[in-house]
Scaffold this active site. Sequence first.
Site, short mmCIF file in Angstrom:
data_model
loop_
_atom_site.label_atom_id
_atom_site.label_comp_id
_atom_site.label_asym_id
_atom_site.label_seq_id
_atom_site.Cartn_x
_atom_site.Cartn_y
_atom_site.Cartn_z
N CYS A 1 0.90 -1.16 0.00
CA CYS A 1 0.00 0.00 0.00
C CYS A 1 0.94 1.20 0.00
O CYS A 1 1.77 1.32 -0.89
CB CYS A 1 -0.96 -0.04 1.18
SG CYS A 1 -0.22 -0.48 2.78
N SER A 2 0.85 2.07 1.00
CA SER A 2 1.82 3.17 1.07
C SER A 2 3.05 2.74 1.86
O SER A 2 4.14 2.63 1.33
CB SER A 2 1.18 4.41 1.72
OG SER A 2 0.05 4.80 0.96
N TRP B 1 2.02 -1.45 6.15
CA TRP B 1 1.72 -2.00 7.49
C TRP B 1 0.23 -1.98 7.83
O TRP B 1 -0.16 -2.41 8.89
CB TRP B 1 2.53 -1.30 8.57
CG TRP B 1 2.49 0.21 8.57
CD1 TRP B 1 1.40 1.01 8.43
CD2 TRP B 1 3.62 1.08 8.74
NE1 TRP B 1 1.77 2.33 8.49
CE2 TRP B 1 3.13 2.41 8.69
CE3 TRP B 1 4.99 0.87 8.95
CZ2 TRP B 1 3.97 3.52 8.82
CZ3 TRP B 1 5.81 1.99 9.08
CH2 TRP B 1 5.30 3.29 9.01
N ASP B 2 -0.63 -1.49 6.91
CA ASP B 2 -2.08 -1.49 7.17
C ASP B 2 -2.81 -2.39 6.18
O ASP B 2 -3.06 -3.55 6.45
CB ASP B 2 -2.63 -0.05 7.10
CG ASP B 2 -2.17 0.80 8.28
OD1 ASP B 2 -2.29 0.32 9.43
OD2 ASP B 2 -1.70 1.92 8.07
N ARG B 3 -3.13 -1.85 5.00
CA ARG B 3 -3.85 -2.64 3.99
C ARG B 3 -3.03 -3.85 3.54
O ARG B 3 -3.58 -4.92 3.25
CB ARG B 3 -4.19 -1.75 2.79
CG ARG B 3 -5.25 -0.72 3.10
CD ARG B 3 -5.33 0.37 2.04
NE ARG B 3 -4.29 1.37 2.20
CZ ARG B 3 -4.30 2.57 1.59
NH1 ARG B 3 -5.31 2.88 0.78
NH2 ARG B 3 -3.33 3.43 1.77
#
Length: 606
Positions: free
Chosen positions: A373-374, A377-379
């Site tokens: 993702c960016s 660590w999230d999506r």
Amino acid sequence: MASAPIAPYNSSPLGNSSSPNASRESLKMEPLADVAMLPGEERVIDKDIIYICPFNAAVKGKVFITNYRLYFKNTDSETPVTLDVPLGVISRVEKMGGASSRGENSYGLEITCKDMRNLRFALKQEGHSRRDIFEIIFKYAFPLSHGMQLFAFLSQEKYEENGWNVYEAMEEYRRQGVPNSEWRITFINKIYELCDTYPTILVVPYKATDEDLKRVATFRSRCRIPVLSWFHKENHAVITRCSQPLVGMSGKRNKDDERYLDLIREANGTTKLTIYDARPNVNAVANKATGGGYEGDDAYQNAELVFLDIHNIHVMRESLKKLKDIVYPNVEESHWLSSLESTHWLEHIKLVLSGAIQVADKVSSGSSVVVHCSDGWDRTAQLTSLAMLMLDSYYRTLRGFQVLLEKEWISFGHKFASRIGHGDKNHADQDRSPIFVQFIDCVWQMTKQFPTAFEFNERLLVVILDHLYSCRFGTFLYNCESARESNNVRVKTVSLWSFVNSDTSLYINPFYTPESSRVLYPVASMRHLELWVTYYIRWNPRIQHQQQSPVEQRYKELLALRDQYLKKLEELQLSDSAPSSTHLTNSSTPNAATPNQHITHLQTPF
């Protein structure tokens, strides 16, 4: 309604506090009725108060505040009304009304919680009666904002199993079939020098040297280079994860990064490497302005880029906030479907599941993938862990699911401290977001669609989310492995898995049927997704939920009965084979048939 709701799956606290402070306090305070204090838990204050229950009338009672929880018990009626709220669940504490406020119960406290509920308490207006309790709740709910320790560091709980040993990275990679001739283990990050948010043990292409890794790190956001998450034993395709490339507005290129992605592709002879960018295309383009971006066709000619249209942390935070507004305190029946649709929560669940299905399908068909993702660590964690859950039945066991969370979320640096705000008073912090809650919701959706595929039940998922906030265990504290290590979390706190594994029977799905090679493809369509009512609306007593379906209850009873008969049969067979017990053998042989008949009868429907 008879009583205020209590957490349906509230963890049973174990033991009593043996601290001298606690015994001194108890001389001044009433015994804390109906709740066993945790070892290390200490009383702070008691106060007469009115709980303004949104489902009943105002209820007079007493609130007990400890260094771990807020506990309320009514005193004015025969029907018990209780609240048991870990202070870690509190997001915000505000004063309600002033000394001159008019109207009944207009002066008091309003508490906003992270677990889909709010609490309101009223006090007498004279003599600043709320000042002490407001200050104490504020101090103990947000210890880090007051230079104090989280409760996990004060807890004295002891369990037989050390849950910190559930996940051993080397052991898990060996289970997957790594290292091998295509992939190697590197210790380049052993003191977090390459990337401070990655774990110490990383798996990279066999042909990539440690010098290559250092050069690639300069071109990836936060130095989060592509590393292996999962290896397919049969076709050798892999799931790798990373952060966005630092392309920027000028369209920078990095030959080392391009070659490195080619090494991932070549490892199993994949024709074209698929790069799944979790973001919407427009967001990925916008990220170029801040130095980020995505892999362009011209630079990465042997790769195919797919955008998965999953929105960012801010969109998810607002979506859950809207969901809370429609489920707490009251559910508006007349516009329920349109209200639910307006939150877009299930739409986001659909996009996350749909992305994970694409990843799993591509790997299952023999092609390797890169997911980012960016910052990765999230999506990214949502997509890799859900795809691994679909592909690998080990992660669908009780123990394997713990390993999956430890590996893909905890060791790879999902920012739990920033996203949840443990012990932090800054409730409006823009870093807060329910990314992990959303992932657990996706897992729940899968368990609904495949009721026999998971060894664990819904209770486990709820307990995980309750302790995501509670600060009772060290499992979800801090943003990454290096921060947990410098704060000595594994030594100074108890793991959630120590607690869960102390009584696994509570979390076992009786319908579970092991199927080692089955890949699960859930249907990610709005028609097949549903709101997780037993989690999001569990505080409303008007929406009665059975914690266990009658079918599940009966099935458990039958399994227990079967085990009982099998045990009896075993005993009879043992006595039958004992040479010295001729009389016993003769007398017991005819009886042995009875349990046998029962067993045959019971096993038929299974």
